[in-house]
Every structure is written in structure tokens, then in C-alpha cells.
Design an enzyme around this catalytic site. Sequence first.
Site, short mmCIF file in Angstrom:
data_model
loop_
_atom_site.label_atom_id
_atom_site.label_comp_id
_atom_site.label_asym_id
_atom_site.label_seq_id
_atom_site.Cartn_x
_atom_site.Cartn_y
_atom_site.Cartn_z
N CYS A 110 -46.67 49.25 -62.31
CA CYS A 110 -44.99 48.97 -61.38
C CYS A 110 -43.86 48.99 -61.60
CB CYS A 110 -45.78 47.62 -61.09
SG CYS A 110 -44.60 46.56 -60.16
N CYS A 206 -48.84 41.95 -62.71
CA CYS A 206 -47.52 42.03 -62.45
C CYS A 206 -47.92 41.55 -60.28
CB CYS A 206 -46.87 43.89 -62.57
SG CYS A 206 -45.77 44.00 -62.30
#
Length: 384
Positions: A110, A206
Site C-alpha cells: 500500500c 491498511c
Amino acid sequence: MFNVNHDLKPITETTVVVGMSGGVDSSVSALLLKQQGYRVIGLFMKNWEEHDEHGVCQASKEYADVVRVCGQIDIPYYSVNFIKEYQENVFSNFLDEFKKGYTPNPDILCNREIKFKVLLQKAIELGADFLATGHYCQVGGNADRLHLLKGADPGKDQSYFLYAIDGQSLNKVMFPIGHMHKSELREIARKNGLATSEKKDSTGICFIGKRNFKQFLGKYIQYTPGNFENLKGEVVGQHDGVAFYTPGQRRGMGVGGPGEAWFVVGKDVERNVVFIDQGILHPALFCDTVTATDLTWIGGEAPSSLPLHCKSKVRYRQPDQPCVIERIEGGKAFVTFDVPQRAVTPRQSIVFYDGDICIGGGMIESPGPSYHQQGRQLPSIVSP
């Protein structure tokens, strides 16, 4: 000064876009930059859309906090939608790894694909000289050679999650809170009356957050139950699917009885078997070598002088472990640890350090043979 001054442009003429999540870390980052005299813009990313049982979208709640904070410190703000990019570049990979029986960590991907690629690009499109985030890391060095450094708070340092970003992006990045401890940051937020001053830290996947993992993944992949076996090959229970179990795991197996606690000591994905055995110091949990692939070096090039004595982490929050990068061949690093490491997990990351400097890292392809496989006894220095 909390960050390297990358050029000679006056602060008052320098525009910084702050990636704002609705949390206290990014809120204080924006506040500090504004107080320093920078032209500050808040930028909120919407990467995931899901409503709770009350029909409320969590992303909308976070954005509302961003709006409040930006109003308090008097900066403009924008919202961007990266749901498609997140799905294609992060979440799809996350699911693929689970289907293969691994337990991935999407935060590293991410950061590389979203925060320091598409977000950075959007910030530049908005006229930013720099992108700032609320990560607990620092940038050091000079314009010719910048380094990714650990955050000053050892309990919050996030350099482990940033080792895979393009080192060139450090020329356009600021970490305004990297020199601070969390307690200090909270106090600044309180003194300035920020709306997020008492907000809890985010946890879990995330941008998706903390949730019932099996229930969540059940929406996307099919469970394949199988057997727990001990290292003698005896069936000792039933598991829900190999991907839900990680080497070193103790809880969630439903296996008990006399003797020491049971731990996951390995997996056979092809047979759909999870191996478990008793004892927190079971030799099957320990190895002293590892092979890593998908390597990233912050400086852009692999270390030129090998073998290289350095430190490493095979999981977040682990104390630095002395090791030697013995050689790098065919895009793989072959590493030996000074002290046997417990529960080294394939497809997690190993990250290398020279003091406070993050050198780079890679994905763990395979731990070396365990002490159990080699018939070796653990040295007395090993502790759980």
C-alpha cells in the site's frame, strides 16, 4: 528543523500536500508544517468503501475529521478517490497471496503503490513541492544521497513498512513527526485543540481496518478446511484454511490437552495441512538462514561490498537482529542470522538496517532448514 531541506526555495513559497487520513498523526503533521510557514494543503484518499451495520461509510467519517482539522488550522483540503487503484494494485494481490496459503502484509504494498506513487503523483498535479505523511520515519543525508531513517520513537518507527518505496521519491517527501514520540505528538494535538487529539490509532488491514478476519475474507475466498498435524504426522485437530495460520501462532486453533501450549510450526499448502507442536521454544520454529526475493534498495543499487554485516527485522516491532547478507544472486539475497530467529514467515518482509538507516529489504522466499529439520539443539542465548 524536522526534515531535510531538499532545495533552496523559501519555506513561505513552498507548497506541501499532506496526506490526511483523519487520524491524529496526519493532523499534527499538517499543523506543524503550517506553523513552520509552508503553504499547506490537506488531501484525503478514499481507498475503500464499505458501510457498517448502521449504513455509515467509515471513509466518510474519516473525511469529516479531516474537514474539521483543516478548518481548525485554516488550510484548504481536497478528497481523491483511489478505490480502483487500491483494488487493482493492493487488494487483489492481498487476496491472491491468501489463496496461495500465505498470510501477507498489505501495508508495505500500500505504501509503495498508493501513498508514495499515486498519492505523490496527485500531490504534484496539485502544485506540491513535497508530499508529507504522518509516518514515524525521517529523511536524512543530503541532496546527492538521501536516506530513509527510523523514527525517533522506537515503539512507533514505521520504516519497516516503507523499505519498498522508490528511493527517488524521498526527494519529494517529508515526515513532519518522524523526530517525535507519540506522547509528545498527542500533547501538541491537545494544546492546539485538534478534533483528532484523542482519536485512537488505526489498526488492522491498511485502509480497511480491524475486523473479524475470517468473516471478512469469507466474502472473497472460499475456505478449505483441513487437518492439523503434529510433526509425527498424527492428526490432532481441524483447521479452517491454511492461510489463516502463521508460524508461531498460538491462539485460534482449538487444540489443547496436557503439556506445553501448541504453536503453528509450519504448513503444507499442497496437502492443506497446518503443522502444530508443543513448546514456545520448539526447534521447528527456529532457523538461522533465510532467502529473500523481490529486493528493494533505498539507494537504488544493491550493496556493493559483500558479505555485509548489518541488522534486520523479519517482522514489525522486532528488535534489530544482527545478520550477514552473504551474497546476492539472481535477484535473491542469502542471509545468515547471528542468533536463530523464531517463526520466520514466507511472504513477510525482511528489512535491513545500518544503524538508523534503512538500507532496503525484500520478501522472504523461504526460511532455511529449521533446527528441528537439522536435528540441532537451540543455543542457550535463544529466548521466545
